[in-house]
Design an enzyme around this catalytic site. Structure first.
Site, PDB file in Angstrom:
ATOM      1  CG  PHE A 147      -1.815   1.282   1.154  1.00  0.00           C
ATOM      2  CD1 PHE A 147      -2.986   1.260   0.419  1.00  0.00           C
ATOM      3  CD2 PHE A 147      -1.444   2.468   1.771  1.00  0.00           C
ATOM      4  CE1 PHE A 147      -3.785   2.395   0.309  1.00  0.00           C
ATOM      5  CE2 PHE A 147      -2.240   3.608   1.665  1.00  0.00           C
ATOM      6  CZ  PHE A 147      -3.405   3.573   0.935  1.00  0.00           C
ATOM      7  CG  ASP A 232       5.695   3.786   1.836  1.00  0.00           C
ATOM      8  OD1 ASP A 232       5.693   4.516   2.844  1.00  0.00           O
ATOM      9  OD2 ASP A 232       4.704   3.620   1.113  1.00  0.00           O
ATOM     10  CE  LYS A 261      -0.774   6.846   6.844  1.00  0.00           C
ATOM     11  NZ  LYS A 261      -0.519   5.694   6.012  1.00  0.00           N
TER      12      LYS A 261
HETATM   13  C1  LIG Z   1      -0.746   5.843   4.531  1.00  0.00           C
HETATM   14  C2  LIG Z   1       0.324   5.333   3.666  1.00  0.00           C
HETATM   15  C3  LIG Z   1       0.660   5.969   2.453  1.00  0.00           C
HETATM   16  C4  LIG Z   1      -0.143   7.110   1.890  1.00  0.00           C
HETATM   17  O1  LIG Z   1      -0.206   8.223   2.706  1.00  0.00           O
HETATM   18  P1  LIG Z   1      -1.391   9.298   2.484  1.00  0.00           P
HETATM   19  O2  LIG Z   1      -1.014  10.413   3.413  1.00  0.00           O
HETATM   20  O3  LIG Z   1      -2.664   8.624   2.869  1.00  0.00           O
HETATM   21  O4  LIG Z   1      -1.367   9.690   1.054  1.00  0.00           O
HETATM   22  C5  LIG Z   1       1.725   5.466   1.739  1.00  0.00           C
HETATM   23  N1  LIG Z   1       2.433   4.410   2.176  1.00  0.00           N
HETATM   24  C6  LIG Z   1       2.133   3.782   3.335  1.00  0.00           C
HETATM   25  C7  LIG Z   1       2.980   2.626   3.775  1.00  0.00           C
HETATM   26  C8  LIG Z   1       1.067   4.199   4.108  1.00  0.00           C
HETATM   27  O5  LIG Z   1       0.751   3.542   5.223  1.00  0.00           O
END
Ligand SMILES: *Cc1c(COP(=O)(O)O)cnc(C)c1O
Length: 407
Positions: A147, A232, A261
């Site tokens: 994701f 990520d 985040k």
């Molecule tokens: C939440 C998330 C994203 C995307 O972040 P947004 O602020 O919702 O665009 C990308 N990678 C990971 C691993 C995430 O948990």
């Protein structure tokens, strides 16, 4: 006007939300109006422990006073300049982030998805400029079950049918391999591979922890084949797993790290890409940008959010309390539980097929005062703010136990 709004019941507020809003989420039926630390309150005044932390954006706890103060102070002074002008917060934010992480350069954005897009662009440009990949031929490898956000390019490398269905045509240039399988990575690399993009622990994919040694093997392969290792860490980073970055558990240093985040403690969208000079150094003025990315409000909030995380020893707390929480969950002898797994305060409880899905357990937890969200139908995720105490965990376990033991 405010009085009228405040007197509306949860049901009324849910009804207007359903009436006017696009239905792209299926939230638990709880309408929150206040938060402090690990606790949130609904409009009727019921208190809940937040075991989701806005998908780990609120690692520092709700309404952290120090971050709040930074937000108010900066909002009163200067919220936005755009990058057409400089501001007095951005350089300080860069320096603090580089001092903390050891990387040379930062590129600030707002949401996680934007930072992922930024990293993909950086990797492609690096591939053409530095690695010598023929123009238009760059390949990026990602993992099944990933994701990384919801833009068209990002869903182009999703393996989740629903994330893609109806949104084609897709961006080319991506290849998918199984997560946790270093051999599959080696087999997928070609001379045109510029990057391997992965989560050190897959979050939305169901709290999937790769085998020990995986990150080290990925590091070796990326180095050997001159492929950028792009982590990520938007969800796993900034203390969630009990280290600053989840890659730190294997003492591995990716070429590029993406964070978001918790970078703002939940106050304001702030994300960033971190790397050495050889990668982010490929950008020239005009190559990339964002009106809000790097704004003084976000930069001030992020500085306070990082300071709170470090000064208040939240990362260490996540390691200690997370281990306790996970051990205690594993000891609940529930007929429904297949596996309890995770690292630090990123914990997944996978249910057996016979359990009837995680949603009903999350709803039962809600009625006992705990907010958790199912992921992938059969996994309950527990990811409370990193300020959670032993006593808080004991309080939670008293309520989780009967729910996991229900029929
Ligand atoms: C939440 C998330 C994203 C995307 O972040 P947004 O602020 O919702 O665009 C990308 N990678 C990971 C691993 C995430 O948990």
């Amino acid at each position: 006007m405010e009085k009228i709004l405040q007197s509306q019941s949860s049901q009324e507020l849910m009804d207007i939300e359903e009436q006017y809003g696009a239905h792209n989420y299926q939230p638990l039926d709880v309408v929150l109006s206040r938060g402090e630390g690990v606790w949130v309150w609904d409009v009727e005044g019921n208190r809940y422990m937040d075991c989701l932390s806005a998908y780990s954006a609120v690692n520092q706890g709700h309404a952290h006073p120090r971050i709040l103060e930074a937000l108010i102070q900066q909002a009163q002074r200067l919220p936005l300049t755009s990058r057409a002008f400089r501001n007095d917060q951005l350089g300080r934010f860069y320096q603090q982030l580089c001092d903390l992480t050891g990387y040379d350069m930062v590129l600030p954005m707002n949401t996680g998805a934007e930072a992922v897009e930024t990293a993909l662009k950086a990797a492609r440009k690096w591939g053409y400029q530095e690695k010598g990949v023929p123009d238009g031929q760059a390949e990026i490898i990602a993992c099944e079950g990933n994701f990384a956000g919801r833009t068209i390019s990002i869903i182009s490398f999703s393996s989740e049918a629903q994330y893609r269905a109806g949104f084609g045509p897709y961006t080319p240039g991506f290849k998918l391999i199984p997560f946790g399988d270093a051999g599959a990575l080696e087999a997928a690399i070609t001379p045109n591979t510029v990057a391997f993009v992965f989560e050190p622990i897959q979050g939305e994919g169901g709290v999937i922890v790769p085998p020990d040694g995986y990150l080290r093997r990925v590091r070796d392969l990326c180095t050997r084949h001159n492929v950028l290792m792009v982590a990520d860490e938007i969800q796993t980073g900034l203390g969630r797993t009990g280290e600053l970055f989840a890659c730190d558990h294997e003492h591995v240093r990716p070429d590029v790290v993406i964070i978001g985040k918790a970078l703002s403690g939940g106050f304001y969208p702030v994300s960033a890409v971190l790397s050495g000079r050889e990668v982010l150094g490929v950008f020239r003025p005009g190559d990339h940008g964002s009106t809000f990315g790097g704004n003084p409000l976000g930069a001030a909030v992020a500085q306070a959010a990082l300071s709170a995380l470090v000064d208040e020893r939240m990362i260490e707390n996540a390691a200690v309390i997370g281990e306790y929480f996970q051990d205690q969950l594993a000891e609940i002898n529930s007929p429904h539980v297949k596996e309890v797994r995770g690292k630090g305060l990123m914990i997944g409880v996978e249910l057996k097929d016979s359990a009837g899905g995680a949603r009903r357990f999350c709803e039962a937890l809600q009625h006992k005062g705990i907010l958790a969200k199912e992921t992938h139908h059969n996994i309950i995720r527990f990811a409370p703010p990193l300020v959670i105490t032993h006593a808080d965990v004991d309080w939670a376990l008293e309520r989780i136990r009967p729910v996991l033991l229900m029929d």
